[in-house]
Design a protein around this motif. Structure first.
Motif, PDB file in Angstrom:
ATOM      1  N   PRO A   1       0.836  -1.219   0.000  1.00 47.04           N
ATOM      2  CA  PRO A   1       0.000   0.000   0.000  1.00 47.04           C
ATOM      3  C   PRO A   1       0.864   1.260   0.000  1.00 47.04           C
ATOM      4  O   PRO A   1       1.888   1.315   0.690  1.00 47.04           O
ATOM      5  N   ILE A   2       0.431   2.254  -0.805  1.00 42.06           N
ATOM      6  CA  ILE A   2       1.152   3.525  -0.908  1.00 42.06           C
ATOM      7  C   ILE A   2       0.169   4.652  -0.610  1.00 42.06           C
ATOM      8  O   ILE A   2      -0.796   4.863  -1.350  1.00 42.06           O
ATOM      9  N   TRP A   3       0.409   5.356   0.490  1.00 38.59           N
ATOM     10  CA  TRP A   3      -0.459   6.473   0.879  1.00 38.59           C
ATOM     11  C   TRP A   3       0.323   7.783   0.812  1.00 38.59           C
ATOM     12  O   TRP A   3       1.547   7.794   0.878  1.00 38.59           O
ATOM     13  N   THR A   4      -0.420   8.881   0.731  1.00 33.91           N
ATOM     14  CA  THR A   4       0.144  10.170   1.109  1.00 33.91           C
ATOM     15  C   THR A   4      -0.225  10.395   2.568  1.00 33.91           C
ATOM     16  O   THR A   4      -1.104   9.713   3.112  1.00 33.91           O
ATOM     17  N   GLU A   5       0.421  11.366   3.219  1.00 35.62           N
ATOM     18  CA  GLU A   5       0.210  11.501   4.659  1.00 35.62           C
ATOM     19  C   GLU A   5      -1.189  11.983   5.008  1.00 35.62           C
ATOM     20  O   GLU A   5      -1.619  11.870   6.157  1.00 35.62           O
ATOM     21  N   VAL A   6      -1.959  12.471   4.032  1.00 38.99           N
ATOM     22  CA  VAL A   6      -3.349  12.865   4.283  1.00 38.99           C
ATOM     23  C   VAL A   6      -4.184  11.662   4.723  1.00 38.99           C
ATOM     24  O   VAL A   6      -5.050  11.781   5.591  1.00 38.99           O
ATOM     25  N   GLU A   7      -3.916  10.500   4.129  1.00 39.26           N
ATOM     26  CA  GLU A   7      -4.621   9.291   4.548  1.00 39.26           C
ATOM     27  C   GLU A   7      -4.282   8.941   5.993  1.00 39.26           C
ATOM     28  O   GLU A   7      -5.174   8.582   6.781  1.00 39.26           O
ATOM     29  N   LEU A   8      -3.025   9.062   6.334  1.00 39.45           N
ATOM     30  CA  LEU A   8      -2.609   8.816   7.711  1.00 39.45           C
ATOM     31  C   LEU A   8      -3.282   9.811   8.650  1.00 39.45           C
ATOM     32  O   LEU A   8      -3.783   9.429   9.721  1.00 39.45           O
ATOM     33  N   ALA A   9      -3.308  11.090   8.258  1.00 40.77           N
ATOM     34  CA  ALA A   9      -3.953  12.119   9.082  1.00 40.77           C
ATOM     35  C   ALA A   9      -5.421  11.773   9.317  1.00 40.77           C
ATOM     36  O   ALA A   9      -5.929  11.900  10.441  1.00 40.77           O
ATOM     37  N   TYR A  10      -6.107  11.327   8.279  1.00 42.46           N
ATOM     38  CA  TYR A  10      -7.519  10.968   8.417  1.00 42.46           C
ATOM     39  C   TYR A  10      -7.694   9.806   9.393  1.00 42.46           C
ATOM     40  O   TYR A  10      -8.605   9.808  10.225  1.00 42.46           O
ATOM     41  N   ARG A  11      -6.816   8.825   9.308  1.00 43.04           N
ATOM     42  CA  ARG A  11      -6.955   7.625  10.143  1.00 43.04           C
ATOM     43  C   ARG A  11      -6.751   7.928  11.626  1.00 43.04           C
ATOM     44  O   ARG A  11      -7.303   7.236  12.473  1.00 43.04           O
ATOM     45  N   ILE A  12      -5.948   8.930  11.943  1.00 39.38           N
ATOM     46  CA  ILE A  12      -5.641   9.201  13.350  1.00 39.38           C
ATOM     47  C   ILE A  12      -6.385  10.407  13.919  1.00 39.38           C
ATOM     48  O   ILE A  12      -6.394  10.607  15.138  1.00 39.38           O
ATOM     49  N   ALA A  13      -7.025  11.207  13.075  1.00 38.95           N
ATOM     50  CA  ALA A  13      -7.682  12.435  13.549  1.00 38.95           C
ATOM     51  C   ALA A  13      -9.005  12.118  14.232  1.00 38.95           C
ATOM     52  O   ALA A  13      -9.823  11.358  13.710  1.00 38.95           O
ATOM     53  N   GLU A  14      -9.228  12.720  15.387  1.00 37.44           N
ATOM     54  CA  GLU A  14     -10.515  12.608  16.060  1.00 37.44           C
ATOM     55  C   GLU A  14     -11.514  13.634  15.527  1.00 37.44           C
ATOM     56  O   GLU A  14     -12.721  13.460  15.664  1.00 37.44           O
ATOM     57  N   ALA A  15     -11.008  14.695  14.924  1.00 35.19           N
ATOM     58  CA  ALA A  15     -11.871  15.779  14.450  1.00 35.19           C
ATOM     59  C   ALA A  15     -12.515  15.455  13.109  1.00 35.19           C
ATOM     60  O   ALA A  15     -11.960  14.702  12.305  1.00 35.19           O
ATOM     61  N   GLU A  16     -13.700  16.037  12.869  1.00 33.27           N
ATOM     62  CA  GLU A  16     -14.287  15.980  11.532  1.00 33.27           C
ATOM     63  C   GLU A  16     -13.471  16.852  10.591  1.00 33.27           C
ATOM     64  O   GLU A  16     -12.745  17.758  11.029  1.00 33.27           O
ATOM     65  N   ILE A  17     -13.603  16.576   9.290  1.00 31.57           N
ATOM     66  CA  ILE A  17     -12.761  17.242   8.297  1.00 31.57           C
ATOM     67  C   ILE A  17     -13.614  17.969   7.257  1.00 31.57           C
ATOM     68  O   ILE A  17     -14.608  17.420   6.769  1.00 31.57           O
ATOM     69  N   VAL A  18     -13.216  19.193   6.945  1.00 28.51           N
ATOM     70  CA  VAL A  18     -13.710  19.924   5.779  1.00 28.51           C
ATOM     71  C   VAL A  18     -12.556  19.934   4.780  1.00 28.51           C
ATOM     72  O   VAL A  18     -11.488  20.474   5.059  1.00 28.51           O
ATOM     73  N   ALA A  19     -12.757  19.302   3.626  1.00 30.09           N
ATOM     74  CA  ALA A  19     -11.691  19.146   2.635  1.00 30.09           C
ATOM     75  C   ALA A  19     -11.992  19.988   1.404  1.00 30.09           C
ATOM     76  O   ALA A  19     -13.104  19.917   0.865  1.00 30.09           O
ATOM     77  N   ILE A  20     -11.005  20.750   0.960  1.00 30.53           N
ATOM     78  CA  ILE A  20     -11.218  21.680  -0.145  1.00 30.53           C
ATOM     79  C   ILE A  20     -10.208  21.384  -1.244  1.00 30.53           C
ATOM     80  O   ILE A  20      -9.000  21.361  -1.020  1.00 30.53           O
TER      81      ILE A  20
END
Length: 454
Positions: free
Chosen positions: A97-116
């Motif tokens: 598997p090859i991710w960018t760190e945004v995927e990692l950020a999503y997996r560990i973040a407790e907060a909801e995300i607004v993505a633009i």
């Protein structure tokens, strides 16, 4: 930070240092992964190495040896590294598997995300949404392509926060489960085709912003961009359009010379201070996203009536020797420069040029009506010179942005607009568009303190 057992005691390879690689390596180390960082530059050019090794993280510099893959179970890739990189192609062959760190950020973040995301306007919109969510129920945090690494922010984010992320196609391409609560797709233009290989693959990367969204999530999109409007129909998210042309009761729109959201009047247009028709689109998208994420009308209106722009994005530098000077170094493609030029009716001295991606500039022609002098630099100056000569525009060639700024003042008059809006990436002469813009700002500052020969 949420626990992420998927990486505990697993061998993870972080490919590429810089800010995103550093943040990913530190986060993975905290999560219990066995981290190796690999960077193609020599060790002497990578100042982060010592700090990582002090934490017990192995760093391999000076190339991309394939043996690193022998024990690797996951790769976190710097977004700028192409998938044609030999180590990456071999990893794909091995189904690593090859991710960018945004995927990692999503997996560990407790907060909801607004993505633009979008080809243009991401940074302005992200900044607007972040400001509009101030004083709401959850404290906003800003990150992503805007400068602060998403993983670093995710490490500290809690359920009391909302993360507002600016995301490029490079970052989105390396996601799997990423799912924002609110996503914004601003527009689409033929950008980064040298990286993606085709417009279809570029669209596919952008569309990953909504790939995992459900009906409980919201997808804000431009109803005026026919390509975007077509592609979002594939999404399972609740669609929320915005338009400067149509009155859309389910989204954000213009009515009676004011911004409306879902039939609620938000702010009169004549109270908005940020210039440019394209910025009205950014504001409509921002209003929709902020309302859906819990922003208050009072804060949203305050932002709309006070926000004057982001550094390097049609930034008003000042009135210098009677010229109105703007820094739009972030304009790394033709569409962005077209939008900047459309913001002015007076005579313009335009500074343009940069990395040659193989495209021509003919489609810029209709936007050059008010350009009286074109100051060109970088790899594309020959192409831009040819365009200016064909249109009968005075063309001045320069060595770089500093030289171009000096020559722009020499070939301008009082009441002219001096506009840096390159229509090209910066990488032929500068490592980032920010560095290019800072060089322009430094030169303008010097010129403002000097006597200008009229």
């Amino acid at each position: 930070m949420k626990p992420f057992p998927h990486v505990n005691k697993k061998q993870v390879l972080v490919l590429g240092l810089a800010k995103s690689g550093m943040a990913a390596a530190v986060a993975l180390h905290k999560l219990g992964a066995i981290v190796t960082v690999n960077d193609g530059k020599p060790r002497a050019e990578s100042k982060e190495v010592d700090a990582l090794e002090e934490k017990g993280i192995e760093v391999v510099c000076g190339g991309h040896p394939l043996h690193l893959l022998d024990t690797t179970s996951l790769i976190i890739k710097n977004p700028g590294i192409p998938y044609s990189n030999l180590l990456i192609t071999e990893a794909m062959n091995r189904n690593i598997p090859i991710w960018t760190e945004v995927e990692l950020a999503y997996r560990i973040a407790e907060a909801e995300i607004v993505a633009i995301t979008g080809s243009n306007g991401k940074t302005t919109t992200t900044t607007l949404v972040h400001a509009m969510l101030e004083h709401s129920e959850r404290t906003p945090l800003i990150a992503g392509n805007i400068g602060t690494v998403a993983t670093s922010v995710a490490l500290e984010a809690t359920k009391e926060n909302v993360m507002v992320l600016e995301l490029s196609s490079f970052q989105l391409m390396g996601t799997e489960q990423f799912k924002p609560k609110v996503a914004v797709w601003l527009n689409l233009f033929d950008a980064h085709l040298d990286y993606h290989g085709s417009k279809e693959l570029y669209i596919e990367a952008k569309a990953k912003v909504y790939e995992n969204m459900t009906k409980e999530d919201y997808l804000v999109y431009s109803a005026d961009d026919l390509i975007v409007a077509k592609h979002v129909q594939q999404s399972k998210a609740t669609l929320v359009p915005f338009s400067t042309k149509l009155e859309l009761p389910t989204g954000a729109y213009i009515k009676d010379n004011a911004i409306y959201f879902r039939e609620e009047r938000i702010c009169p247009l004549d109270e908005i201070v940020l210039p440019g028709a394209h910025n009205i689109e950014n504001m409509l998208a921002s209003v929709a996203a902020a309302k859906l994420a819990g922003g208050t009308n009072a804060q949203i209106k305050t932002v709309l009536t006070t926000f004057t722009g982001v550094k390097h994005r049609l930034q008003f530098v000042g009135d210098v020797h009677g010229r109105k000077v703007y820094n739009d170094s972030k304009a790394t493609n033709i569409l962005a420069t077209q939008a900047a030029l459309a913001s002015f009716k007076q005579d313009i001295v335009l500074l343009a040029g940069g990395l040659d991606r193989g495209n021509e500039f003919d489609e810029l022609s209709p936007s050059l009506t008010h350009v009286k002098t074109l100051v060109v630099f970088g790899e594309t100056k020959t192409k831009l010179t040819a365009l200016g000569n064909k249109l009968g525009i005075n063309v001045v060639q320069a060595i770089d942005v500093r030289d171009a700024a000096t020559k722009a003042f020499e070939h301008s008059n009082v009441k002219d607009v001096v506009l840096l809006s390159p229509a090209c990436a910066s990488w032929d002469q500068y490592s980032t568009f920010e560095e290019r813009g800072d060089a322009f700002l430094a030169t303008v500052s010097q010129l403002s303190n000097s006597q200008l020969m009229e």
